[in-house]
Motif scaffolding. Structure first.
Motif, PDB file in Angstrom:
ATOM      1  N   ASP A   1       0.824  -1.206   0.000  1.00 20.81           N
ATOM      2  CA  ASP A   1       0.000   0.000   0.000  1.00 20.81           C
ATOM      3  C   ASP A   1       0.859   1.257   0.000  1.00 20.81           C
ATOM      4  OD1 ASP A   1      -2.282  -1.514   0.025  1.00 20.81           O
ATOM      5  OD2 ASP A   1      -2.526  -1.432   2.208  1.00 20.81           O
ATOM      6  N   SER A   2       2.026   1.186   0.640  1.00 19.38           N
ATOM      7  CA  SER A   2       2.883   2.367   0.723  1.00 19.38           C
ATOM      8  C   SER A   2       3.329   2.837  -0.662  1.00 19.38           C
ATOM      9  CB  SER A   2       4.105   2.091   1.604  1.00 19.38           C
ATOM     10  OG  SER A   2       4.881   1.038   1.062  1.00 19.38           O
ATOM     11  N   TYR A   3       3.515   1.882  -1.560  1.00 17.46           N
ATOM     12  CA  TYR A   3       3.916   2.222  -2.921  1.00 17.46           C
ATOM     13  C   TYR A   3       2.843   3.096  -3.578  1.00 17.46           C
ATOM     14  CZ  TYR A   3       5.477   1.447  -7.770  1.00 17.46           C
ATOM     15  OH  TYR A   3       5.909   1.613  -9.064  1.00 17.46           O
ATOM     16  N   ARG A   4       1.594   2.677  -3.426  1.00 18.85           N
ATOM     17  CA  ARG A   4       0.482   3.446  -3.996  1.00 18.85           C
ATOM     18  C   ARG A   4       0.338   4.801  -3.306  1.00 18.85           C
ATOM     19  NH1 ARG A   4      -3.738   2.301  -7.197  1.00 18.85           N
ATOM     20  NH2 ARG A   4      -5.582   3.632  -7.021  1.00 18.85           N
ATOM     21  N   GLU A   5       0.540   4.829  -2.004  1.00 19.46           N
ATOM     22  CA  GLU A   5       0.420   6.085  -1.260  1.00 19.46           C
ATOM     23  C   GLU A   5       1.452   7.102  -1.727  1.00 19.46           C
ATOM     24  OE1 GLU A   5       0.793   4.879   2.758  1.00 19.46           O
ATOM     25  OE2 GLU A   5      -1.222   3.995   2.873  1.00 19.46           O
ATOM     26  N   VAL A   6       2.680   6.640  -1.967  1.00 17.96           N
ATOM     27  CA  VAL A   6       3.735   7.540  -2.442  1.00 17.96           C
ATOM     28  C   VAL A   6       3.366   8.114  -3.804  1.00 17.96           C
ATOM     29  CG1 VAL A   6       6.122   7.648  -3.268  1.00 17.96           C
ATOM     30  CG2 VAL A   6       5.596   6.481  -1.121  1.00 17.96           C
ATOM     31  N   LEU A   7       2.879   7.259  -4.700  1.00 17.14           N
ATOM     32  CA  LEU A   7       2.515   7.722  -6.037  1.00 17.14           C
ATOM     33  C   LEU A   7       1.305   8.658  -6.001  1.00 17.14           C
ATOM     34  CD1 LEU A   7       3.023   4.524  -8.242  1.00 17.14           C
ATOM     35  CD2 LEU A   7       4.586   6.432  -7.845  1.00 17.14           C
ATOM     36  N   GLU A   8       0.349   8.377  -5.119  1.00 19.62           N
ATOM     37  CA  GLU A   8      -0.820   9.253  -5.013  1.00 19.62           C
ATOM     38  C   GLU A   8      -0.406  10.627  -4.481  1.00 19.62           C
ATOM     39  OE1 GLU A   8      -3.476   7.026  -2.580  1.00 19.62           O
ATOM     40  OE2 GLU A   8      -4.458   6.037  -4.295  1.00 19.62           O
ATOM     41  N   ALA A   9       0.537  10.644  -3.539  1.00 20.17           N
ATOM     42  CA  ALA A   9       1.034  11.924  -3.024  1.00 20.17           C
ATOM     43  C   ALA A   9       1.748  12.704  -4.126  1.00 20.17           C
ATOM     44  CB  ALA A   9       1.984  11.683  -1.848  1.00 20.17           C
ATOM     45  N   LEU A  10       2.531  11.996  -4.944  1.00 20.77           N
ATOM     46  CA  LEU A  10       3.209  12.651  -6.058  1.00 20.77           C
ATOM     47  C   LEU A  10       2.202  13.184  -7.077  1.00 20.77           C
ATOM     48  CD1 LEU A  10       6.193  10.198  -6.700  1.00 20.77           C
ATOM     49  CD2 LEU A  10       6.328  12.537  -5.830  1.00 20.77           C
ATOM     50  N   ALA A  11       1.119  12.423  -7.291  1.00 20.16           N
ATOM     51  CA  ALA A  11       0.086  12.867  -8.227  1.00 20.16           C
ATOM     52  C   ALA A  11      -0.561  14.159  -7.732  1.00 20.16           C
ATOM     53  CB  ALA A  11      -0.968  11.780  -8.406  1.00 20.16           C
ATOM     54  N   SER A  12      -0.818  14.255  -6.427  1.00 18.09           N
ATOM     55  CA  SER A  12      -1.415  15.471  -5.860  1.00 18.09           C
ATOM     56  C   SER A  12      -0.468  16.660  -5.995  1.00 18.09           C
ATOM     57  CB  SER A  12      -1.761  15.247  -4.385  1.00 18.09           C
ATOM     58  OG  SER A  12      -2.737  14.230  -4.239  1.00 18.09           O
ATOM     59  N   GLU A  13       0.816  16.418  -5.715  1.00 17.03           N
ATOM     60  CA  GLU A  13       1.805  17.483  -5.840  1.00 17.03           C
ATOM     61  C   GLU A  13       1.917  17.948  -7.292  1.00 17.03           C
ATOM     62  OE1 GLU A  13       5.419  15.946  -4.269  1.00 17.03           O
ATOM     63  OE2 GLU A  13       4.633  15.720  -2.227  1.00 17.03           O
ATOM     64  N   THR A  14       1.853  16.985  -8.218  1.00 11.97           N
ATOM     65  CA  THR A  14       1.945  17.326  -9.631  1.00 11.97           C
ATOM     66  C   THR A  14       0.746  18.149 -10.079  1.00 11.97           C
ATOM     67  OG1 THR A  14       3.180  15.283 -10.082  1.00 11.97           O
ATOM     68  CG2 THR A  14       2.167  16.390 -11.966  1.00 11.97           C
TER      69      THR A  14
END
Length: 233
Positions: free
Chosen positions: A73-86
């Motif tokens: 799940d942490s992998y998805r959480e990191v990518l979702e955070a990056l998506a929000s920042e982007t």
């Protein structure tokens, strides 16, 4: 057939320095060496290096890459955070592009514009944009846009320092006539609100300092007289 470090870097679209750095950080395992000491990289190294490069390009810090496992799940959480920042960065860049376009279309334009021919009113509105809340700022702009008599604005702008009392009274009276209807349609200005983080004390003082710095003593007398005429009604 194995690849050299230079060849691996070229295939992955990166640099020798980056490959060596990833080795130093423990992200990319060292390959076996031949008898002459040269490194021999294989397909797995290339795939792993391309994966590292992709994560780096997406903005994942190097320190987090070793802990990222696509099955967690942490992998998805990191990518979702990056998506929000982007998304936030895209919104910022769209706003920047709009402001650049505005400056290209109107050279010398400031963030706020009063729609008049001079820059003094524009500078004053820029100060207002930093202290008033959105409703009060829009109300102020509506009043300016509702003035039908552009001549009185020109007369006010060009008011000489040595303007006589009669001249000041004439401009003040015509200005009061020009803004009367606009002010009636802008009740927000009876008690203007200040922006978040701006105290009433700072907001009021900033407006006063902007008036004193941007307008001449003769113009300030006209503004005071205009206010008196409107208040007496």
């Amino acid at each position: 057939m194995a690849w050299s470090t230079r060849e691996l870097a070229e295939l992955a679209g990166t640099s020798l320095r980056a490959v060596r750095h990833y080795h130093d950080e423990g992200l990319l395992p060292e390959p076996p060496r031949s008898s002459n000491g040269y490194k021999h990289y294989g397909v797995r190294h290339l795939i792993q290096l391309m994966h590292i490069r992709r994560l780096v390009d997406l903005g994942v810090p190097l320190a987090e890459i070793p802990t990222l496992d696509p099955s967690t799940d942490s992998y998805r959480e990191v990518l979702e955070a990056l998506a929000s920042e982007t998304t936030a960065e895209i919104d910022r860049l769209v706003k920047v592009r709009g402001e650049i376009t505005q400056l290209l279309e109107v050279p010398g334009a400031w963030e706020m514009s009063s729609g008049t021919t001079g820059s003094t009113d524009g500078d004053f509105l820029t100060v207002l944009s930093r202290v008033l809340d959105e409703d009060s700022l829009q109300a102020w702009q509506r009043v300016g846009e509702s003035i039908p008599d552009s001549q009185v604005l020109a007369d006010f702008e060009n008011l000489p320092e040595e303007a006589s009392a009669e001249m000041r009274e004439d401009v003040a009276a015509r200005m009061a006539d020009a803004v009367r209807d606009g002010l009636a349609a802008a009740p927000e200005l009876d008690d203007p609100g200040f922006g978040e983080g701006t105290s009433r004390s700072l907001g009021t003082r900033s407006i006063g300092e902007a008036l004193a710095e941007l307008y001449s003593p003769a113009q300030l007398r006209v503004l005071v007289r205009c206010h008196e005429l409107l208040s007496a009604e």
